[in-house]
Motif scaffolding. Sequence first.
Motif, short mmCIF file in Angstrom:
data_model
loop_
_atom_site.label_atom_id
_atom_site.label_comp_id
_atom_site.label_asym_id
_atom_site.label_seq_id
_atom_site.Cartn_x
_atom_site.Cartn_y
_atom_site.Cartn_z
N ARG A 202 52.92 13.83 46.43
CA ARG A 202 53.13 15.22 46.04
C ARG A 202 51.82 15.97 45.81
NH1 ARG A 202 55.66 14.21 41.86
NH2 ARG A 202 53.99 14.53 40.32
N GLU A 203 50.87 15.32 45.13
CA GLU A 203 49.67 16.03 44.68
C GLU A 203 48.47 15.88 45.61
OE1 GLU A 203 48.79 14.93 40.67
OE2 GLU A 203 50.74 15.56 39.90
N VAL A 204 48.49 14.84 46.45
CA VAL A 204 47.33 14.60 47.31
C VAL A 204 47.69 14.67 48.80
CG1 VAL A 204 45.49 12.97 47.92
CG2 VAL A 204 46.25 13.16 45.53
N LEU A 205 48.62 13.80 49.23
CA LEU A 205 48.88 13.65 50.65
C LEU A 205 49.47 14.90 51.29
CD1 LEU A 205 48.82 11.83 53.13
CD2 LEU A 205 51.08 10.96 52.48
N GLN A 206 50.55 15.43 50.71
CA GLN A 206 51.20 16.59 51.33
C GLN A 206 50.28 17.80 51.38
OE1 GLN A 206 55.15 17.51 49.91
NE2 GLN A 206 55.15 19.53 50.84
N PRO A 207 49.60 18.17 50.28
CA PRO A 207 48.68 19.32 50.37
C PRO A 207 47.56 19.09 51.39
CG PRO A 207 49.14 18.80 48.07
CD PRO A 207 49.71 17.67 48.89
N TRP A 208 47.06 17.85 51.46
CA TRP A 208 45.98 17.55 52.40
C TRP A 208 46.46 17.69 53.85
CZ3 TRP A 208 41.13 17.25 53.52
CH2 TRP A 208 40.66 16.43 54.54
N MET A 209 47.65 17.16 54.15
CA MET A 209 48.17 17.24 55.51
C MET A 209 48.47 18.69 55.89
SD MET A 209 50.49 13.80 55.97
CE MET A 209 50.59 14.06 57.76
N GLU A 210 49.00 19.46 54.96
CA GLU A 210 49.27 20.87 55.23
C GLU A 210 47.98 21.64 55.51
OE1 GLU A 210 51.44 22.05 51.78
OE2 GLU A 210 53.37 21.31 52.54
N GLN A 211 46.91 21.26 54.83
CA GLN A 211 45.62 21.91 55.05
C GLN A 211 45.03 21.53 56.40
OE1 GLN A 211 42.70 20.98 52.01
NE2 GLN A 211 40.98 21.60 53.31
N MET A 212 45.23 20.28 56.81
CA MET A 212 44.60 19.78 58.03
C MET A 212 45.40 20.08 59.30
SD MET A 212 41.78 18.61 57.08
CE MET A 212 41.29 17.89 58.66
N LEU A 213 46.70 20.28 59.17
CA LEU A 213 47.54 20.43 60.37
C LEU A 213 47.06 21.55 61.30
CD1 LEU A 213 50.00 19.34 61.87
CD2 LEU A 213 51.42 20.94 60.56
N PRO A 214 46.73 22.75 60.80
CA PRO A 214 46.26 23.79 61.73
C PRO A 214 44.98 23.40 62.46
CG PRO A 214 46.87 24.76 59.61
CD PRO A 214 46.85 23.27 59.43
N LEU A 215 44.13 22.60 61.80
CA LEU A 215 42.86 22.21 62.42
C LEU A 215 43.06 21.24 63.58
CD1 LEU A 215 40.65 21.73 59.23
CD2 LEU A 215 40.92 23.77 60.66
N MET A 216 44.22 20.55 63.60
CA MET A 216 44.49 19.61 64.68
C MET A 216 44.59 20.31 66.03
SD MET A 216 47.32 17.19 62.81
CE MET A 216 47.77 16.40 64.36
N PHE A 217 44.93 21.59 66.01
CA PHE A 217 45.15 22.34 67.24
C PHE A 217 44.08 23.41 67.49
CE2 PHE A 217 49.22 20.88 65.53
CZ PHE A 217 49.64 20.09 66.58
N ALA A 218 43.02 23.35 66.68
CA ALA A 218 41.95 24.31 66.81
C ALA A 218 40.79 23.70 67.60
CB ALA A 218 41.46 24.76 65.43
#
Length: 266
Positions: A202-218
């Motif tokens: 809840r506090e680490v993994l989900q926020p981190w993945m949400e932050q990184m997801l747009p960068l995967m396609f940039a």
Amino acid sequence: MNTQRISVLGLGSMGRALASTLLKAGHEVTVWNRTPGKAGDLSARGAREAPSPEEAIEASDLTIACLLDDASVRETLAPAIGKLTGRTLVNLTSGSARQARELAGWLEKHGVRFLAGGILAVPPAVGTDEAVILYSGPRDLFDRVAPALAPLARPHWVGEDHGYAALYDMGALSGMYGMIAGVSHAAALVHAEGGDVETFTREVLQPWMEQMLPLMFADVDPDESNAEMQATGLETMISTSEEAGVPGDLAGHLRASLWEMRRATA
């Protein structure tokens, strides 16, 4: 709305969702399932349950197949192929690009108009704005049937090659399962070392993945994505996983990424 006669072969959870959505859209729907008596509420809402694939196909101008696999599609269509001649088949059964191309070749010999498809949605999402169905095959055929198929999901044509819908579908699913594998491994690693998985997620993994997801396609600046540095980091992740006793199969996504980084530095 232009009401059309549409048949659905296969009443698994996805087939039922397709038939239900077509009924809601006002189409005349005929359904068939290998095990009879599965129409249930679909019949109560106006669908006709055909006793055979032949009768289901004959009842409509457009037939949608949503079965278990390529073999079940062939087995279902083979005795009914004469009824399909001159009609349109849309196959939404999951399969490979090769299977879609081979099916297209077989159907073409029998004078069947054919679109291959891939559903990017879970059954409850069918008929909503979140659902997408990929289609490949003749563009003029897609343009002709897309209005009838539009209530199911946003129709997206991906090319004349019948294999492309399956190819893109499998590629998208591969990306999804890659993320799921990463989440499963992360949770297993934290659990193996006695960490609080719920809090970590809840506090680490989900926020981190949400932050990184747009960068995967940039577009990534090579200077900000040093392959050698990433390879070293991946080796550390893998050794940490091994030290924690996490099963090696759960780290497959890390090994795949390490292979890619090593190739980039070769």
